[in-house]
Write a protein that holds these residues in place. Structure first.
Motif, PDB file in Angstrom:
ATOM      1  N   VAL A  97       0.332   1.932  -6.193  1.00  0.00           N
ATOM      2  CA  VAL A  97      -0.511   2.735  -5.307  1.00  0.00           C
ATOM      3  C   VAL A  97      -1.009   3.977  -6.039  1.00  0.00           C
ATOM      4  O   VAL A  97      -2.209   4.279  -6.050  1.00  0.00           O
ATOM      5  N   ALA A  98      -0.082   4.718  -6.670  1.00  0.00           N
ATOM      6  CA  ALA A  98      -0.444   5.948  -7.374  1.00  0.00           C
ATOM      7  C   ALA A  98      -1.365   5.673  -8.554  1.00  0.00           C
ATOM      8  O   ALA A  98      -2.312   6.434  -8.814  1.00  0.00           O
ATOM      9  N   GLU A  99      -1.121   4.579  -9.276  1.00  0.00           N
ATOM     10  CA  GLU A  99      -1.955   4.253 -10.430  1.00  0.00           C
ATOM     11  C   GLU A  99      -3.381   3.896 -10.011  1.00  0.00           C
ATOM     12  O   GLU A  99      -4.352   4.275 -10.693  1.00  0.00           O
ATOM     13  N   ILE A 126       0.887   6.244   3.084  1.00  0.00           N
ATOM     14  CA  ILE A 126       1.326   5.259   2.090  1.00  0.00           C
ATOM     15  C   ILE A 126       1.955   5.928   0.874  1.00  0.00           C
ATOM     16  O   ILE A 126       2.485   5.237   0.000  1.00  0.00           O
ATOM     17  N   GLU A 127       1.927   7.245   0.828  1.00  0.00           N
ATOM     18  CA  GLU A 127       2.480   7.964  -0.321  1.00  0.00           C
ATOM     19  C   GLU A 127       3.962   7.670  -0.564  1.00  0.00           C
ATOM     20  O   GLU A 127       4.397   7.619  -1.723  1.00  0.00           O
ATOM     21  N   PRO A 128       4.772   7.459   0.493  1.00  0.00           N
ATOM     22  CA  PRO A 128       6.178   7.091   0.238  1.00  0.00           C
ATOM     23  C   PRO A 128       6.330   5.800  -0.567  1.00  0.00           C
ATOM     24  O   PRO A 128       7.397   5.537  -1.121  1.00  0.00           O
ATOM     25  N   PHE A 129       5.248   5.000  -0.630  1.00  0.00           N
ATOM     26  CA  PHE A 129       5.288   3.725  -1.366  1.00  0.00           C
ATOM     27  C   PHE A 129       4.406   3.794  -2.615  1.00  0.00           C
ATOM     28  O   PHE A 129       3.900   2.777  -3.084  1.00  0.00           O
ATOM     29  N   LYS A 130       4.224   4.988  -3.163  1.00  0.00           N
ATOM     30  CA  LYS A 130       3.288   5.182  -4.272  1.00  0.00           C
ATOM     31  C   LYS A 130       3.676   4.414  -5.529  1.00  0.00           C
ATOM     32  O   LYS A 130       2.820   4.149  -6.387  1.00  0.00           O
ATOM     33  N   ASP A 131       4.950   4.038  -5.663  1.00  0.00           N
ATOM     34  CA  ASP A 131       5.385   3.284  -6.845  1.00  0.00           C
ATOM     35  C   ASP A 131       5.383   1.768  -6.614  1.00  0.00           C
ATOM     36  O   ASP A 131       5.794   1.007  -7.496  1.00  0.00           O
ATOM     37  N   ARG A 132       4.917   1.349  -5.438  1.00  0.00           N
ATOM     38  CA  ARG A 132       4.848  -0.083  -5.133  1.00  0.00           C
ATOM     39  C   ARG A 132       3.518  -0.646  -5.628  1.00  0.00           C
ATOM     40  O   ARG A 132       2.473  -0.018  -5.496  1.00  0.00           O
ATOM     41  N   LYS A 133       3.545  -1.840  -6.187  1.00  0.00           N
ATOM     42  CA  LYS A 133       2.311  -2.475  -6.644  1.00  0.00           C
ATOM     43  C   LYS A 133       1.413  -2.778  -5.443  1.00  0.00           C
ATOM     44  O   LYS A 133       1.885  -3.188  -4.382  1.00  0.00           O
ATOM     45  N   ALA A 134       0.116  -2.600  -5.645  1.00  0.00           N
ATOM     46  CA  ALA A 134      -0.839  -2.786  -4.551  1.00  0.00           C
ATOM     47  C   ALA A 134      -0.785  -4.193  -3.978  1.00  0.00           C
ATOM     48  O   ALA A 134      -0.973  -4.403  -2.778  1.00  0.00           O
ATOM     49  N   GLY A 135      -0.519  -5.193  -4.825  1.00  0.00           N
ATOM     50  CA  GLY A 135      -0.453  -6.566  -4.362  1.00  0.00           C
ATOM     51  C   GLY A 135       0.709  -6.856  -3.441  1.00  0.00           C
ATOM     52  O   GLY A 135       0.719  -7.871  -2.752  1.00  0.00           O
ATOM     53  N   GLY A 139      -1.183  -5.809   4.879  1.00  0.00           N
ATOM     54  CA  GLY A 139      -2.629  -5.722   5.096  1.00  0.00           C
ATOM     55  C   GLY A 139      -3.082  -4.337   5.514  1.00  0.00           C
ATOM     56  O   GLY A 139      -4.074  -3.810   5.002  1.00  0.00           O
ATOM     57  N   GLY A 140      -2.352  -3.724   6.445  1.00  0.00           N
ATOM     58  CA  GLY A 140      -2.723  -2.390   6.913  1.00  0.00           C
ATOM     59  C   GLY A 140      -2.585  -1.334   5.834  1.00  0.00           C
ATOM     60  O   GLY A 140      -3.407  -0.416   5.737  1.00  0.00           O
ATOM     61  N   MET A 141      -1.559  -1.452   4.979  1.00  0.00           N
ATOM     62  CA  MET A 141      -1.357  -0.490   3.894  1.00  0.00           C
ATOM     63  C   MET A 141      -2.410  -0.670   2.797  1.00  0.00           C
ATOM     64  O   MET A 141      -2.883   0.312   2.207  1.00  0.00           O
ATOM     65  N   LYS A 142      -2.799  -1.908   2.523  1.00  0.00           N
ATOM     66  CA  LYS A 142      -3.885  -2.150   1.562  1.00  0.00           C
ATOM     67  C   LYS A 142      -5.173  -1.497   2.042  1.00  0.00           C
ATOM     68  O   LYS A 142      -5.928  -0.905   1.253  1.00  0.00           O
ATOM     69  N   GLN A 143      -5.413  -1.615   3.325  1.00  0.00           N
ATOM     70  CA  GLN A 143      -6.598  -1.030   3.939  1.00  0.00           C
ATOM     71  C   GLN A 143      -6.616   0.490   3.746  1.00  0.00           C
ATOM     72  O   GLN A 143      -7.644   1.080   3.380  1.00  0.00           O
ATOM     73  N   LYS A 144      -5.475   1.130   3.958  1.00  0.00           N
ATOM     74  CA  LYS A 144      -5.395   2.587   3.811  1.00  0.00           C
ATOM     75  C   LYS A 144      -5.528   3.015   2.359  1.00  0.00           C
ATOM     76  O   LYS A 144      -6.144   4.043   2.056  1.00  0.00           O
ATOM     77  N   LEU A 145      -4.986   2.222   1.442  1.00  0.00           N
ATOM     78  CA  LEU A 145      -5.130   2.527   0.025  1.00  0.00           C
ATOM     79  C   LEU A 145      -6.588   2.406  -0.403  1.00  0.00           C
ATOM     80  O   LEU A 145      -7.116   3.275  -1.119  1.00  0.00           O
TER      81      LEU A 145
END
Length: 305
Positions: A97-99, A126-135, A139-145
């Motif tokens: 997410v962060a990358e 979604i910042e709490p999951f910033k180290d999680r890969k986007a894939g 669905g809702g978190m991908k949308q926000k990213l």
């Protein structure tokens, strides 16, 4: 002041006998600071239109401007001023997410820190999951990213192509609330959707089908122009009911609508005529009630005409 102006835009695909006209002389204007909806089914021309307005596709006719800049001649300037969220999730799924955020910020010579206030409302979720890969996001978190990445450079116009397709009802509602808050910050938002019920969330809508605009108005203006008696009809044998309604001379149109059939009457006919006809055909378990048309009813009527 108009943020977007579209004049007789035409787009064709294919060659010779296999030419498909995706846009057939589309024209409309979007005032600055408004939430404008492009409403229509798959294949109506929404994505072609958005790709032209974001300078990713050349029109075959007509012209369009974003903040007075021509989409063909001034494409570099437009790209620095608009944000675009395509219909398909198009971020790098093997980046975190962060990358992804850092990547898009760098493209526009900015940083997350510099524009954090712009994306805070969305990115903080979604910042709490910033180290999680986007894939690996839902669905809702991908949308926000994707929306955060589209906003990271402070665009003045935001193009969102079917952002709520394939997203659950709760996430859809949250997304529209986010759009209202972005609009309050002065951002002009163009959003396309196949969901007719989302039209009411917009300040103004353009109904599109087969590359042509059917109507451009406020949601209230679209429904106010319906102009025919509309009734919701239900009986035990719904398929037989639909077929019998289609044979009634007073019917202008009839179609399934949830648990009812919506029956559009020709002007000059009323509920009593409808009831008498159906009782003559021995429907003794009838429910008939007048209803106000919504955007879907108006779209069906405009398509027919």
């Amino acid at each position: 002041m108009n943020a977007v102006v579209v004049q007789n835009v035409v787009k064709r695909y294919g060659k010779k006998k296999e030419i498909i006209e995706a846009l057939k002389g589309v024209s409309f204007e979007v005032q600055q600071g408004t939430l404008f909806g492009i409403i229509g089914p798959d294949g109506a021309g929404k994505t072609s239109l958005f790709r032209i307005l974001t300078t990713l596709l050349l029109p075959d006719g007509g012209n369009a401007t974003v903040h007075g800049l021509d989409v063909v001649k001034d494409f570099k300037q437009i790209r620095s001023r608009v944000g675009y969220m395509p219909g398909r999730f198009s971020l790098y799924q093997d980046l975190t997410v962060a990358e992804n955020m850092d990547f898009f910020a760098t493209i526009f010579n900015t940083s997350i820190e510099e524009n954090y206030d712009m994306v805070k409302d969305i990115y903080s979720q979604i910042e709490p999951f910033k180290d999680r890969k986007a894939g690996k996001l839902s669905g809702g978190m991908k949308q926000k990213l994707a929306l955060s990445c589209a906003l990271i450079h402070r665009p003045s116009v935001l193009f969102l192509d079917e952002p709520t397709t394939g997203v659950d009802a709760v996430s859809r509602k949250e997304f529209w609330e986010m759009l209202k808050r972005l609009k309050a910050q002065g951002i002009t938002i163009l959003v396309s959707t196949p969901y007719m019920d989302e039209a009411g969330m917009c300040d103004k809508v353009a109904l599109i089908q087969n590359g042509s605009l059917l109507s451009v108005d406020t949601p209230q203006g679209v429904t106010a122009a319906f102009g025919k008696p509309l009734f919701a009809v239900k009986a035990r044998k719904m398929l037989f009911l639909l077929n019998d309604l289609k044979k009634f001379e007073a019917i202008s149109d009839v179609y399934p609508f949830g648990e009812y059939h919506h029956a559009v009457l020709k002007n000059g006919y009323d509920e009593a005529a409808l009831k008498n006809y159906l009782q003559f055909h021995e429907y003794d378990d009838l429910e008939i009630k007048p209803v106000q048309p919504d955007i879907e009813d108006c779209f069906m009527e405009l398509m027919k005409n």
